[in-house]
Design a protein around this motif. Structure first.
Motif, PDB file in Angstrom:
ATOM      1  N   PRO A 329       0.795  -1.227   0.000  1.00  0.00           N
ATOM      2  CA  PRO A 329       0.000   0.000   0.000  1.00  0.00           C
ATOM      3  C   PRO A 329       0.826   1.275   0.000  1.00  0.00           C
ATOM      4  CG  PRO A 329      -0.006  -0.984   2.177  1.00  0.00           C
ATOM      5  CD  PRO A 329       0.701  -1.952   1.280  1.00  0.00           C
ATOM      6  N   THR A 330       2.143   1.173   0.185  1.00  0.00           N
ATOM      7  CA  THR A 330       2.961   2.388   0.258  1.00  0.00           C
ATOM      8  C   THR A 330       3.051   3.108  -1.078  1.00  0.00           C
ATOM      9  OG1 THR A 330       5.046   1.207  -0.207  1.00  0.00           O
ATOM     10  CG2 THR A 330       4.366   1.394   2.105  1.00  0.00           C
ATOM     11  N   VAL A 331       2.607   2.481  -2.160  1.00  0.00           N
ATOM     12  CA  VAL A 331       2.601   3.158  -3.456  1.00  0.00           C
ATOM     13  C   VAL A 331       1.697   4.382  -3.423  1.00  0.00           C
ATOM     14  CG1 VAL A 331       0.715   1.792  -4.444  1.00  0.00           C
ATOM     15  CG2 VAL A 331       2.439   2.783  -5.959  1.00  0.00           C
ATOM     16  N   PHE A 332       0.712   4.376  -2.521  1.00  0.00           N
ATOM     17  CA  PHE A 332      -0.188   5.517  -2.377  1.00  0.00           C
ATOM     18  C   PHE A 332       0.098   6.301  -1.095  1.00  0.00           C
ATOM     19  CE2 PHE A 332      -3.494   2.905  -4.893  1.00  0.00           C
ATOM     20  CZ  PHE A 332      -3.018   3.412  -6.095  1.00  0.00           C
ATOM     21  N   ARG A 333       1.341   6.316  -0.663  1.00  0.00           N
ATOM     22  CA  ARG A 333       1.691   7.093   0.528  1.00  0.00           C
ATOM     23  C   ARG A 333       1.613   8.586   0.188  1.00  0.00           C
ATOM     24  NH1 ARG A 333       6.853   5.429   1.697  1.00  0.00           N
ATOM     25  NH2 ARG A 333       6.123   3.867   3.185  1.00  0.00           N
TER      26      ARG A 333
END
Length: 381
Positions: A329-333
């Motif tokens: 999910p860190t791609v949308f941090r």
């Protein structure tokens, strides 16, 4: 490389995901959905699959032309949304096969990060102010809010003032280095729009979204001329031909939805068309991670991107949220109200297939509420 199968998954809270497989093991993901009509769009995807099985997935434009124009009956949200999800998945496959992000295939990135905004809810002025402050503390530099509940065709001074008070309370709380977008969901009639919008001008909204329903697109120019507030619209417009009508009338912000308006292929054309009218791009996206990933691929390659909607924590996301179906999910941090350039191949995300399959076993039948006015007549939701 040939397409071997298409499979849709209805997953909470109200989304439909599409997986397209190929004979070389490259898989693409899309998000074809009309909120509240997910089963219908899934059926449309299945019907369209007859054209795709056994075909080369990288002939994206040819597939888009056939799927949108090859049938005698064209257009509408169901067909364009089915095509949108297919188109997203084909771009995902192509990027993965070539080992590059989709934005690279669209001409390369024109920015290193993209600004994003967050939704707030709340019906009373003190509630929206506190929620806006909370988003500001989280690092966002802009929010969008619903302006009102259901309205009469021409409502009372009290109802009008309540809209103004909501916006005023936020502006007072967050200051002038923060943007407030106001979504009317088409709840204003044209006369009400001409009454309300000038009263909001002292608070300098970022933009006002969908002041009237899309059926009134021919008259949106009158509303544009009645106010200094930038007017945005487009979540219920499904093609460049739909947008042509409102671009000609002076809107400031075009808001095509990557899961409704024909996918990446059509929205990149809408973005270029809007640029010729000095209109900014702010893709509509209160949806899931595949839709957002698709938006960002276009946004990072579009010179006229203004800001990107995203659904993390939005009131619709009951039971599941934006990040729940991603391996990483860190791609949308989000940092300082921005999201960084995605660098992975294709759409730049890895879908958690097991989580999707588990959710699809439950499915959903989400429906938007039917609102009524105090006299019992149907009101815009």
């Amino acid at each position: 490389m040939k397409i071997t199968s298409l499979r849709t998954y209805l997953v909470a809270p109200r989304w439909c995901f599409l997986r397209i497989d190929t004979d070389e093991g490259v898989t693409g993901w899309g998000e074809p959905v009309v909120e509240g009509r997910a089963h219908t769009v899934a059926a449309a995807v299945e019907e369209l699959s007859d054209h795709l099985i056994g075909r080369d997935p990288m002939k994206i434009e040819d597939h888009w032309q056939v799927l949108t124009k090859g049938g005698f009956y064209r257009g509408g949200p169901v067909l364009s949304s089915a095509v949108a999800g297919i188109d997203q998945a084909l771009w995902d496959i192509t990027g993965k096969a070539l080992g590059v992000p989709v934005w690279q295939l669209l001409g390369g990135n024109v920015r290193d990060r993209a600004r994003v905004y967050s939704w707030i809810g709340g019906d009373r002025p003190d509630e929206v102010a506190s929620e806006a402050l909370a988003r500001k503390k989280e690092g966002f530099t802009a929010i969008k809010m619903n302006a009102s509940a259901q309205l009469r065709l021409i409502d009372t001074p009290a109802a009008t003032q309540a809209i103004v008070d909501r916006v005023a309370s936020i502006r007072e709380a967050v200051g002038d280095e923060f943007d407030i977008a106001i979504d009317f969901h088409g709840r204003l009639t044209a006369p009400m729009a001409r009454r309300v919008l000038p009263l909001l001008e002292p608070y300098l909204p970022f933009f006002v979204e969908e002041p009237v329903v899309p059926e009134m697109s021919d008259h949106i120019g009158d509303i544009v001329r009645s106010t200094s507030i930038p007017i945005a619209t487009g979540e219920r417009l499904y093609s460049r031909w739909d947008f042509k009508k409102v671009l000609d009338q002076g809107i400031a912000v075009a808001q095509p939805d990557l899961s409704h308006a024909g996918g990446i292929s059509e929205v990149r054309r809408i973005a270029a068309m809007a640029e010729a009218y000095d209109v900014s791009l702010a893709p509509h996206c209160p949806l899931g991670p595949i839709a957002l990933a698709s938006c960002l691929q276009v946004g990072f390659a579009a010179p006229n991107l203004l800001i990107q909607e995203q659904s993390l924590g939005i009131h619709y996301n009951t039971g599941s949220d934006l990040l729940d179906y991603l391996v990483d999910p860190t791609v949308f941090r989000y940092e300082d109200g921005h999201v960084a350039l995605p660098t992975g191949p294709g759409l730049g995300i890895e879908v958690d297939e097991k989580a999707v399959q588990r959710a699809a076993e439950v499915g959903h039948r989400w429906r938007n509420p039917a609102w009524r006015r105090d006299d019992g007549s149907l009101a815009e939701w």
